[in-house]
Structure formats: C-alpha cells, structure tokens
Scaffold this motif. Sequence first.
Motif, short mmCIF file in Angstrom:
data_model
loop_
_atom_site.label_atom_id
_atom_site.label_comp_id
_atom_site.label_asym_id
_atom_site.label_seq_id
_atom_site.Cartn_x
_atom_site.Cartn_y
_atom_site.Cartn_z
N ASN A 69 30.67 12.28 19.41
CA ASN A 69 32.01 10.90 19.50
C ASN A 69 31.65 9.82 20.20
O ASN A 69 31.49 9.08 19.96
N TYR A 72 29.40 7.36 18.88
CA TYR A 72 30.33 6.87 17.93
C TYR A 72 30.91 5.02 18.05
O TYR A 72 31.63 4.91 17.98
N ASN A 75 30.31 1.72 17.27
CA ASN A 75 30.15 1.82 17.03
C ASN A 75 28.28 0.72 16.42
O ASN A 75 28.65 -0.35 15.12
N VAL A 77 26.24 3.41 15.72
CA VAL A 77 25.07 4.11 15.46
C VAL A 77 24.04 3.89 15.29
O VAL A 77 22.77 4.45 15.49
#
Lengths: 240, 85
Positions: A69, A72, A75, A77
């Motif tokens: 998590n 991520y 944003n 990835v």
Amino acid sequence: MIRVAAVGDVHLDADVVGRFRPALERVPDHADVLLLAGDLTRHGTVSEAWCVAKEFGDLAVPVIAVLGNHDYHCNEVPAVVQVLESAGIAVLEGTGVVVETTGGKLGVAGVKGFGGGFAGRCATEFGEPEMKAFVHTTRESADRLAAALDALDSPVRVALSHYAPVPDTLVGEPPEIYPFLGSYLLGQAIDSVPTTLAIHGHAHAGTERGTTPGGVRVRNVAHPVIKHAYSVYHLHGEST
Amino acid sequence: MTERPVDEYLEAEVQRLLTERAEVAEQGITVIRRQHTLLLCGEVESVQRRDEILRLVAEQFPGLSVQSDIGVTRTHPPTEAEDLL
C-alpha cells in the motif's frame, strides 16, 4: 531442496540505503531466490524506487517482488515498477514467474492483495458503492492470485502478497484492524491450488507463523516481525 | 503549553498524524495512553525516522508528555533457516 529468502515492509528512502546491503550480499550463501513482500518504499515515489533498485538490485539470485500500500501512495505505480524492473527485480501483480534452482523449479505467483477481514467477520459487497468497491477490489485480487498460482508450470508453488491471507499471522495486532490487514479471500485462493508456502507482510506487529485452513504454511515476513534482514525457508519436493 | 487531556481523541490525532504526514508516513507505531503520558511503541527503519516522529509530535502537541520506546529494526543476516518439511 529449494531455499527461499523473504522480507517485506523495508520502506526504503535515502536514509535507509546501505543498511540492508551487507546482509543482502550474503543472500546467495543462504538462498536461491529473494522475495519482497511489498511496502518497498515509504511513499511510492520514483526516487524511493531508485533506492530500492540500488539496495536490492544486482544480487546473484533472482529478486521477485509485489508492491504494498505504501508503494501506491503517490500514484506513481507504473514508473515505480519500471525502475524496479530496470534493476532486474520482477514485480508481480496477478502474474507469476518460474525460477530454475539447483533444487528444482520454483514457481512464484503474486498480488498486492487488499483488506476485508476474515471468515465470519468480514466486509461484504453490499450497500454503498464505496463498500462494494472495497470488497470487490479484494475479490478481484484473490481471483488473480488463484489464476496466477494455477498457471505456474512448477511442482513447487509459492504465493506472495502484501496483505495477509490468514488471521494467524496477525496475532499481536489489534483485532479491530484485522479487516485492514488482509482477507480470507486470499487464503481461499491459495487453498484452491496446491501451494507449498504463502509469504506476506503488512502487519508489523503480527506473528511470523500461521497456516491456511487448507494447511498451507503462511509466513509474515514484515521486517519488524522477523527482526533481521530476511528470513530463509527451505522447501522440499512437490506441493501436497 | 497545551491544556488538552490525554484522551482517546488525542490518541487518534497522534496516530493519524504519524501516518498521514508525509515526513513520517508510519502505520506501525502504536500509541498507548498511560496516565498523563502518551507512550509511542514500534519499530522504524532508521534513527532519523524515530527522531522525526518525536520532533513532529512535540511540534504539533507542545507540552504533551511523550515517552518513546521506538526501536530501529536490525538488518543482520539470519542465523538459521526454517526447514518446512
């Protein structure tokens, strides 16, 4: 015998680079492969991914990872994955790889996974769209894990996730947050295919050892749980 | 100096602060209310991260009594393997 080294939740940034490296240089003495169980970075930035690449790249054994998590959070990835893969680190998400070792073929299938909780006390796809989306995310992830495990052309299969597939390895965490730490759907996916070992992280205050309802060994390798650079597991023969 | 009581709202604020503030981003710190003190427990990956947690809490809650039992996770190689027979 196949030797698997694993660690999760290393949360790299510039302040950590170099701390793991002396132990990592010795991985080939202990293991045939190194698995990283997510939360490789603090915030999921490209610069942090380069720290992971520097610390965990160029080892003499294959390095196979899933994201967590934290990876991520910003944003980024696709760019994070690109950096890791440029360093030779395989990043799994609903996919698998088969590695040839001196002990035979080892298949690893991985997903990040997600939360939802455990049998009898879990979230359901009911009510508000946000709730449905939450549980749907987990169900899709579990389905991808089952398919990736099933597709592995190897008698020895390892499931790699960030979120936990069983509550056993969460013992030590507050029970109130179990639904944010894992889902029984991941365990059910693992039990749907003959699997030798399931590796996860995420639960820093959890417990190293557990099993799925189907009897698959589960190991929580979150760094604060194992309390050294990585754990090593010796696997034998074909999956039962 | 804050006059705020060490209650569960304060506990929740500190726990969210430690996760949601980008300079810390730690989900693994346990916040325990003990008498008039907050005890922070857990492990982090560097001494700088432990120092930053304590600095941030002191900055955001001046006057709050905080005890720290935050360790830095060791990174030595394992001394033995587990044989999964």
